[in-house]
Design a protein around this motif. Structure first.
Motif, PDB file in Angstrom:
ATOM      1  N   VAL A 286       0.843  -1.201   0.000  1.00  0.00           N
ATOM      2  CA  VAL A 286       0.000   0.000   0.000  1.00  0.00           C
ATOM      3  C   VAL A 286       0.879   1.252   0.000  1.00  0.00           C
ATOM      4  N   VAL A 287       1.911   1.260   0.822  1.00  0.00           N
ATOM      5  CA  VAL A 287       2.828   2.408   0.867  1.00  0.00           C
ATOM      6  C   VAL A 287       3.483   2.605  -0.494  1.00  0.00           C
ATOM      7  N   ASP A 288       3.926   1.511  -1.117  1.00  0.00           N
ATOM      8  CA  ASP A 288       4.549   1.601  -2.448  1.00  0.00           C
ATOM      9  C   ASP A 288       3.569   2.138  -3.489  1.00  0.00           C
ATOM     10  N   LEU A 289       2.331   1.671  -3.434  1.00  0.00           N
ATOM     11  CA  LEU A 289       1.319   2.155  -4.385  1.00  0.00           C
ATOM     12  C   LEU A 289       1.074   3.650  -4.210  1.00  0.00           C
ATOM     13  N   TYR A 290       0.978   4.104  -2.965  1.00  0.00           N
ATOM     14  CA  TYR A 290       0.779   5.534  -2.723  1.00  0.00           C
ATOM     15  C   TYR A 290       1.998   6.346  -3.149  1.00  0.00           C
ATOM     16  N   ALA A 291       3.196   5.809  -2.943  1.00  0.00           N
ATOM     17  CA  ALA A 291       4.410   6.507  -3.379  1.00  0.00           C
ATOM     18  C   ALA A 291       4.432   6.630  -4.895  1.00  0.00           C
ATOM     19  N   HIS A 292       4.082   5.551  -5.589  1.00  0.00           N
ATOM     20  CA  HIS A 292       4.028   5.569  -7.049  1.00  0.00           C
ATOM     21  C   HIS A 292       2.969   6.560  -7.530  1.00  0.00           C
ATOM     22  N   LEU A 293       1.838   6.543  -6.870  1.00  0.00           N
ATOM     23  CA  LEU A 293       0.747   7.449  -7.209  1.00  0.00           C
ATOM     24  C   LEU A 293       1.174   8.902  -7.030  1.00  0.00           C
ATOM     25  N   SER A 294       1.841   9.169  -5.937  1.00  0.00           N
ATOM     26  CA  SER A 294       2.320  10.517  -5.668  1.00  0.00           C
ATOM     27  C   SER A 294       3.333  10.963  -6.728  1.00  0.00           C
ATOM     28  N   GLY A 295       4.222  10.059  -7.095  1.00  0.00           N
ATOM     29  CA  GLY A 295       5.206  10.372  -8.132  1.00  0.00           C
ATOM     30  C   GLY A 295       4.554  10.646  -9.473  1.00  0.00           C
ATOM     31  N   SER A 296       3.561   9.854  -9.825  1.00  0.00           N
ATOM     32  CA  SER A 296       2.849  10.066 -11.089  1.00  0.00           C
ATOM     33  C   SER A 296       2.120  11.401 -11.081  1.00  0.00           C
ATOM     34  N   PHE A 297       1.513  11.706  -9.959  1.00  0.00           N
ATOM     35  CA  PHE A 297       0.777  12.961  -9.836  1.00  0.00           C
ATOM     36  C   PHE A 297       1.735  14.149  -9.949  1.00  0.00           C
ATOM     37  N   ASN A 298       2.884  14.061  -9.286  1.00  0.00           N
ATOM     38  CA  ASN A 298       3.879  15.145  -9.358  1.00  0.00           C
ATOM     39  C   ASN A 298       4.415  15.327 -10.769  1.00  0.00           C
ATOM     40  N   LYS A 299       4.662  14.220 -11.472  1.00  0.00           N
ATOM     41  CA  LYS A 299       5.139  14.308 -12.855  1.00  0.00           C
ATOM     42  C   LYS A 299       4.114  15.007 -13.732  1.00  0.00           C
ATOM     43  N   SER A 300       2.842  14.662 -13.542  1.00  0.00           N
ATOM     44  CA  SER A 300       1.809  15.283 -14.369  1.00  0.00           C
ATOM     45  C   SER A 300       1.695  16.768 -14.064  1.00  0.00           C
ATOM     46  N   ASN A 301       1.882  17.154 -12.815  1.00  0.00           N
ATOM     47  CA  ASN A 301       1.858  18.574 -12.462  1.00  0.00           C
ATOM     48  C   ASN A 301       3.048  19.306 -13.070  1.00  0.00           C
ATOM     49  N   ASP A 302       4.208  18.657 -13.070  1.00  0.00           N
ATOM     50  CA  ASP A 302       5.402  19.268 -13.670  1.00  0.00           C
ATOM     51  C   ASP A 302       5.188  19.492 -15.158  1.00  0.00           C
ATOM     52  N   VAL A 303       4.625  18.491 -15.837  1.00  0.00           N
ATOM     53  CA  VAL A 303       4.397  18.589 -17.278  1.00  0.00           C
ATOM     54  C   VAL A 303       3.363  19.669 -17.567  1.00  0.00           C
ATOM     55  N   SER A 304       2.271  19.692 -16.797  1.00  0.00           N
ATOM     56  CA  SER A 304       1.220  20.667 -17.084  1.00  0.00           C
ATOM     57  C   SER A 304       1.645  22.080 -16.730  1.00  0.00           C
ATOM     58  N   SER A 305       2.598  22.253 -15.830  1.00  0.00           N
ATOM     59  CA  SER A 305       3.038  23.602 -15.477  1.00  0.00           C
ATOM     60  C   SER A 305       4.096  24.136 -16.441  1.00  0.00           C
ATOM     61  N   GLU A 306       4.542  23.298 -17.386  1.00  0.00           N
ATOM     62  CA  GLU A 306       5.558  23.740 -18.342  1.00  0.00           C
ATOM     63  C   GLU A 306       4.966  24.573 -19.468  1.00  0.00           C
ATOM     64  N   GLY A 307       3.668  24.567 -19.606  1.00  0.00           N
ATOM     65  CA  GLY A 307       3.051  25.336 -20.674  1.00  0.00           C
ATOM     66  C   GLY A 307       1.837  26.068 -20.173  1.00  0.00           C
ATOM     67  N   ASP A 308       1.350  27.028 -20.993  1.00  0.00           N
ATOM     68  CA  ASP A 308       0.131  27.729 -20.609  1.00  0.00           C
ATOM     69  C   ASP A 308      -1.077  26.908 -21.039  1.00  0.00           C
ATOM     70  N   SER A 309      -2.259  27.454 -20.977  1.00  0.00           N
ATOM     71  CA  SER A 309      -3.467  26.693 -21.281  1.00  0.00           C
ATOM     72  C   SER A 309      -3.550  26.304 -22.757  1.00  0.00           C
ATOM     73  N   PHE A 310      -2.707  26.897 -23.606  1.00  0.00           N
ATOM     74  CA  PHE A 310      -2.696  26.553 -25.030  1.00  0.00           C
ATOM     75  C   PHE A 310      -1.541  25.617 -25.376  1.00  0.00           C
ATOM     76  N   GLY A 311      -0.829  25.115 -24.341  1.00  0.00           N
ATOM     77  CA  GLY A 311       0.266  24.185 -24.570  1.00  0.00           C
ATOM     78  C   GLY A 311       1.565  24.860 -24.964  1.00  0.00           C
ATOM     79  N   ARG A 312       1.585  26.211 -24.923  1.00  0.00           N
ATOM     80  CA  ARG A 312       2.825  26.918 -25.269  1.00  0.00           C
ATOM     81  C   ARG A 312       3.692  27.033 -24.032  1.00  0.00           C
ATOM     82  N   PRO A 313       5.000  27.031 -24.224  1.00  0.00           N
ATOM     83  CA  PRO A 313       5.878  27.208 -23.074  1.00  0.00           C
ATOM     84  C   PRO A 313       5.662  28.594 -22.467  1.00  0.00           C
ATOM     85  N   THR A 314       5.706  28.647 -21.170  1.00  0.00           N
ATOM     86  CA  THR A 314       5.605  29.944 -20.508  1.00  0.00           C
ATOM     87  C   THR A 314       7.009  30.441 -20.218  1.00  0.00           C
TER      88      THR A 314
END
Length: 98
Positions: free
Chosen positions: A63-91
């Motif tokens: 369970v701890v490993d699953l939550y750690a993996h989940l947290s890592g996936s969530f952080n990666k998606s936040n990093d990717v989505s924060s790299e661009g504006d709402s139109f996908g352009r780099p900010t």
């Protein structure tokens, strides 16, 4: 692209939460059996508890490993989505002098 990423994150979350719930359900059964064995005070049942407690500990690690993996996936998606504006352009952030 962001919609695809959100979909993947959602699928990952959903899959992980289902796995966690299944493990927690199994843990509930293990704990019930451990308690019954303990209350019975029958030597064979008490010896069986050793293996059941090991299984319970392994499940908790999973369970701890699953939550750690989940947290890592969530952080990666936040990093990717924060790299661009709402139109996908780099900010471009303007650096302020110190």
């Amino acid at each position: 692209m962001e919609g695809e990423m959100d979909g993947k994150v959602f699928q990952t979350c959903q899959k992980s939460f289902v796995q966690v719930q299944n493990i927690l359900d199994q843990n509930r059964l293990l704990i019930n059996e451990i308690n019954q064995n303990h209350e019975s005070k029958i030597p064979d049942n008490l010896n069986r508890n050793v293996g059941l407690i090991r299984e319970l500990n392994n499940n908790i690690r999973r369970v701890v490993d699953l939550y750690a993996h989940l947290s890592g996936s969530f952080n990666k998606s936040n990093d990717v989505s924060s790299e661009g504006d709402s139109f996908g352009r780099p900010t471009h952030k303007r650096n302020r002098p110190l």
